[in-house]
Design a protein around this motif. Structure first.
Motif, PDB file in Angstrom:
ATOM      1  N   LEU A 208      16.537  52.649 -66.862  1.00 29.34           N
ATOM      2  CA  LEU A 208      17.852  52.027 -67.005  1.00 29.34           C
ATOM      3  C   LEU A 208      18.108  51.772 -68.485  1.00 29.34           C
ATOM      4  O   LEU A 208      17.395  50.976 -69.115  1.00 29.34           O
ATOM      5  N   THR A 209      19.106  52.430 -69.044  1.00 32.85           N
ATOM      6  CA  THR A 209      19.353  52.325 -70.486  1.00 32.85           C
ATOM      7  C   THR A 209      20.733  51.783 -70.828  1.00 32.85           C
ATOM      8  O   THR A 209      20.980  51.436 -71.978  1.00 32.85           O
ATOM      9  N   THR A 210      21.654  51.712 -69.861  1.00 29.98           N
ATOM     10  CA  THR A 210      23.017  51.278 -70.159  1.00 29.98           C
ATOM     11  C   THR A 210      23.545  50.344 -69.080  1.00 29.98           C
ATOM     12  O   THR A 210      23.086  50.347 -67.942  1.00 29.98           O
ATOM     13  N   PHE A 211      24.530  49.539 -69.469  1.00 34.50           N
ATOM     14  CA  PHE A 211      25.403  48.859 -68.529  1.00 34.50           C
ATOM     15  C   PHE A 211      26.615  49.758 -68.308  1.00 34.50           C
ATOM     16  O   PHE A 211      27.169  50.310 -69.270  1.00 34.50           O
ATOM     17  N   ASP A 212      27.053  49.897 -67.056  1.00 36.70           N
ATOM     18  CA  ASP A 212      28.161  50.785 -66.741  1.00 36.70           C
ATOM     19  C   ASP A 212      29.160  50.098 -65.823  1.00 36.70           C
ATOM     20  O   ASP A 212      28.792  49.267 -64.978  1.00 36.70           O
ATOM     21  N   ALA A 213      30.440  50.459 -65.977  1.00 38.36           N
ATOM     22  CA  ALA A 213      31.493  49.919 -65.136  1.00 38.36           C
ATOM     23  C   ALA A 213      31.202  50.189 -63.666  1.00 38.36           C
ATOM     24  O   ALA A 213      30.647  51.229 -63.307  1.00 38.36           O
ATOM     25  N   HIS A 214      31.570  49.242 -62.820  1.00 36.32           N
ATOM     26  CA  HIS A 214      31.451  49.316 -61.356  1.00 36.32           C
ATOM     27  C   HIS A 214      30.030  49.101 -60.841  1.00 36.32           C
ATOM     28  O   HIS A 214      29.822  49.111 -59.624  1.00 36.32           O
ATOM     29  N   VAL A 215      29.025  48.935 -61.712  1.00 34.10           N
ATOM     30  CA  VAL A 215      27.640  48.794 -61.272  1.00 34.10           C
ATOM     31  C   VAL A 215      27.257  47.318 -61.247  1.00 34.10           C
ATOM     32  O   VAL A 215      27.662  46.551 -62.123  1.00 34.10           O
ATOM     33  N   GLY A 216      26.476  46.922 -60.230  1.00 32.69           N
ATOM     34  CA  GLY A 216      25.926  45.575 -60.175  1.00 32.69           C
ATOM     35  C   GLY A 216      24.506  45.560 -60.706  1.00 32.69           C
ATOM     36  O   GLY A 216      23.799  46.579 -60.661  1.00 32.69           O
ATOM     37  N   TYR A 217      24.039  44.408 -61.214  1.00 38.11           N
ATOM     38  CA  TYR A 217      22.724  44.322 -61.851  1.00 38.11           C
ATOM     39  C   TYR A 217      22.011  43.032 -61.435  1.00 38.11           C
ATOM     40  O   TYR A 217      22.616  41.951 -61.401  1.00 38.11           O
ATOM     41  N   TRP A 218      20.724  43.189 -61.131  1.00 37.67           N
ATOM     42  CA  TRP A 218      19.833  42.034 -61.048  1.00 37.67           C
ATOM     43  C   TRP A 218      19.329  41.748 -62.462  1.00 37.67           C
ATOM     44  O   TRP A 218      18.644  42.582 -63.063  1.00 37.67           O
ATOM     45  N   ILE A 219      19.699  40.613 -63.020  1.00 39.76           N
ATOM     46  CA  ILE A 219      19.265  40.205 -64.355  1.00 39.76           C
ATOM     47  C   ILE A 219      18.181  39.144 -64.187  1.00 39.76           C
ATOM     48  O   ILE A 219      18.422  38.092 -63.579  1.00 39.76           O
ATOM     49  N   ILE A 220      16.991  39.402 -64.728  1.00 41.17           N
ATOM     50  CA  ILE A 220      15.872  38.467 -64.602  1.00 41.17           C
ATOM     51  C   ILE A 220      15.664  37.779 -65.947  1.00 41.17           C
ATOM     52  O   ILE A 220      15.413  38.437 -66.966  1.00 41.17           O
ATOM     53  N   VAL A 221      15.810  36.459 -65.958  1.00 41.20           N
ATOM     54  CA  VAL A 221      15.723  35.695 -67.203  1.00 41.20           C
ATOM     55  C   VAL A 221      14.646  34.619 -67.088  1.00 41.20           C
ATOM     56  O   VAL A 221      14.289  34.184 -65.990  1.00 41.20           O
ATOM     57  N   SER A 222      14.145  34.194 -68.239  1.00 43.23           N
ATOM     58  CA  SER A 222      13.039  33.233 -68.278  1.00 43.23           C
ATOM     59  C   SER A 222      13.499  31.789 -68.385  1.00 43.23           C
ATOM     60  O   SER A 222      12.675  30.869 -68.396  1.00 43.23           O
ATOM     61  N   ASP A 223      14.818  31.570 -68.468  1.00 46.99           N
ATOM     62  CA  ASP A 223      15.339  30.209 -68.581  1.00 46.99           C
ATOM     63  C   ASP A 223      16.814  30.224 -68.197  1.00 46.99           C
ATOM     64  O   ASP A 223      17.459  31.277 -68.193  1.00 46.99           O
ATOM     65  N   ASP A 224      17.374  29.067 -67.879  1.00 47.07           N
ATOM     66  CA  ASP A 224      18.815  28.968 -67.635  1.00 47.07           C
ATOM     67  C   ASP A 224      19.556  29.303 -68.932  1.00 47.07           C
ATOM     68  O   ASP A 224      19.146  28.874 -70.032  1.00 47.07           O
ATOM     69  N   LEU A 225      20.668  30.029 -68.813  1.00 48.59           N
ATOM     70  CA  LEU A 225      21.438  30.380 -70.017  1.00 48.59           C
ATOM     71  C   LEU A 225      22.842  30.803 -69.615  1.00 48.59           C
ATOM     72  O   LEU A 225      23.124  31.105 -68.453  1.00 48.59           O
ATOM     73  N   SER A 226      23.743  30.810 -70.620  1.00 44.17           N
ATOM     74  CA  SER A 226      25.092  31.342 -70.474  1.00 44.17           C
ATOM     75  C   SER A 226      25.295  32.425 -71.522  1.00 44.17           C
ATOM     76  O   SER A 226      24.814  32.297 -72.658  1.00 44.17           O
ATOM     77  N   PHE A 227      26.018  33.484 -71.148  1.00 41.14           N
ATOM     78  CA  PHE A 227      26.249  34.563 -72.110  1.00 41.14           C
ATOM     79  C   PHE A 227      27.499  35.335 -71.706  1.00 41.14           C
ATOM     80  O   PHE A 227      27.989  35.247 -70.583  1.00 41.14           O
ATOM     81  N   SER A 228      28.020  36.105 -72.649  1.00 38.45           N
ATOM     82  CA  SER A 228      29.066  37.088 -72.414  1.00 38.45           C
ATOM     83  C   SER A 228      28.583  38.423 -72.958  1.00 38.45           C
ATOM     84  O   SER A 228      27.894  38.471 -73.985  1.00 38.45           O
ATOM     85  N   TYR A 229      28.940  39.513 -72.290  1.00 40.32           N
ATOM     86  CA  TYR A 229      28.556  40.827 -72.780  1.00 40.32           C
ATOM     87  C   TYR A 229      29.216  41.108 -74.127  1.00 40.32           C
ATOM     88  O   TYR A 229      30.375  40.763 -74.363  1.00 40.32           O
ATOM     89  N   GLU A 230      28.440  41.742 -75.014  1.00 37.27           N
ATOM     90  CA  GLU A 230      28.996  42.240 -76.270  1.00 37.27           C
ATOM     91  C   GLU A 230      29.501  43.651 -76.000  1.00 37.27           C
ATOM     92  O   GLU A 230      28.712  44.575 -75.789  1.00 37.27           O
TER      93      GLU A 230
END
Length: 450
Positions: A208-230
């Protein structure tokens, strides 16, 4: 806004070639709005529709720009998301009426199923921030319009795995899309059948090398956080994609499951020779293939699918199972058993194996296992074991008893081996495989169905 009509129609209905496809009397024109500053094209809907008529002027109070979406669905589970939605975001309006081709939708901690001609479950509305497993009985397309497109949408993530959307129309490299101040907290990302892991030394690795329109993602993080895609930080030509070519034949087909895990490996050690670019790494639960990934010379993820209610996942892994791994040599067709320190399977698991090594297990007796798959089209795998070094012959005969192909005829070392028969050049019907080694002889029926 000009709207041009068709001209030059004569008695045989032939139009002027330069106006072919233009409007006829009574046609309703459609409209688009191009936003120059955002380089976006919107479908536009007039507050009142006027049919085309020659030399007329119509007054439209308002054109409402809406962004169109179109999601392609394969048969089975599809991990999808939306970057815009209609004002009515109910599951009935977005996914469709029940019953239909789509039988279920699963989000993180919520689900809806089509039962007795109605949607039931805790999932009532589709949200722009969430990802969804959409279950389709047949290939399909979801289309719609929305006015709430926002690539800068904020995502609030909790520790662990989060099933979220991608907010943009386009595609972007993983690292470029994640803000630098939180990227170290991103441990891994999963989509349907592909995964990436964030490593200290190599950065992002995996298929998996890209984020793409229409695709869903399981994002695994090590802490609570807020973000917006760049978004918009990388030109499309700079995006590096993982592209693989699957080996032909149904023996290598794997049904996508909403329950999946990934095992990352960077080194394969063989008794003779080395793994080569283009070879294949496969995961199994017993004799059932649960994942396949092509080796391209760098650390890669091997998918391992879990059992689910989806068709084709029978015999897949469940929590606590330990998958086995094999290497399929593209140049020779050999299937080599691999071993290592392999953790037990869990849903959405990501594991670093480091290395896998060729295993030489010696059986106690001669054995020819049942071909898999059987019936088949046009490829099947034959696994066999010999307890001592010796000559081995494996031959294919047709229903008339005529030898049509010799798969193995050589001296082989004691251990388990496998050979693949590609029957692409043969017609449908019953065949027989015969294995001979010393005094051992066994035959087995094979059914080719094209």
């Amino acid at each position: 806004v000009p709207a041009m009509g068709l001209t030059g129609l004569d008695g045989d209905g032939t139009p002027d070639p330069w106006t072919e496809g233009y409007l006829l009397e009574g046609n309703l024109p459609s409209f688009r709005i191009y936003d120059v500053s955002e380089d976006m094209i919107y479908s536009a809907f007039p507050s009142e529709n006027f049919a085309f008529a020659d030399a007329q002027i119509f007054f439209v109070d308002e054109l409402s720009g809406m962004l169109e979406y179109e999601l392609s669905l394969d048969e089975g589970p599809n991990l999808k998301s939306f970057y815009t939605l209609p004002d009515d975001n109910s599951i009935e309006n977005v996914i469709g009426e029940c019953p239909g081709n789509i039988t279920g939708v699963m989000a993180e901690g919520m689900a809806a199923a089509c039962v007795d001609d109605q949607w039931i479950g805790t999932l009532i509305e589709i949200d722009l921030t969430d990802g969804y497993w959409i279950l389709a009985d047949n290939p399909d397309t979801l289309t719609g319009y929305g006015t709430n497109y926002d690539p800068g949408r904020v995502y609030d993530l909790h520790y662990g795995a989060n099933l979220i959307s991608y907010s943009s129309l386009g595609s972007a490299d993983l690292s470029s899309s994640i803000p630098d101040d939180v990227e170290d907290l991103f441990l891994g990302i999963l989509s349907g059948g592909y995964a990436a892991m964030n490593t200290d030394s190599l950065g992002w690795v995996g298929s998996l090398t890209t984020f793409d329109a229409h695709v869903g993602y399981w994002i695994i993080v090590s802490d609570d956080l807020s973000f917006s895609y760049e978004t918009g930080s990388m030109a499309r030509s700079e995006i590096r994609r993982y592209i693989e070519t699957r080996p032909s034949g149904s023996a290598f087909e794997v049904a996508q499951s909403p329950n999946q895990a990934f095992y990352f490996v960077d080194t394969i050690t063989l008794d003779e020779g080395v793994i080569e670019d283009g070879d294949w790494l496969l995961s199994y639960n017993g004799f059932v293939l649960t994942g396949i990934r092509q080796w391209q010379g760098v650390m890669i993820d091997i998918p391992a699918m879990g059992i689910s209610e989806s068709k084709g996942t029978e015999g897949y892994l469940v929590n606590g199972d330990i998958p086995t791994f094999k290497l399929f040599k593209q140049s020779t067709g050999d299937l080599i058993l691999l071993g290592g320190d392999i953790p037990a399977w869990t849903e959405n698991g990501m594991y670093t194996l480091g290395s896998l090594s060729e295993m030489q297990i010696i059986p106690n007796e001669f054995v020819l296992n049942n071909a898999y798959p059987n019936p088949f089209n046009p490829v099947t795998t034959l696994e066999f074991g010999i307890p001592v070094d010796g000559d081995v012959s494996i031959e294919i005969y047709n229903l008339q008893g005529r030898l049509i192909e010799t798969l193995v005829s050589q001296n082989m070392k004691a251990g388990y081996h496998s050979v693949i028969w590609n029957a692409d050049n043969h017609s449908s019907g019953m065949y027989f495989v015969k294995m001979v080694s010393g005094e051992y002889l066994k035959t087995q029926k094979l059914m080719l169905v094209k």
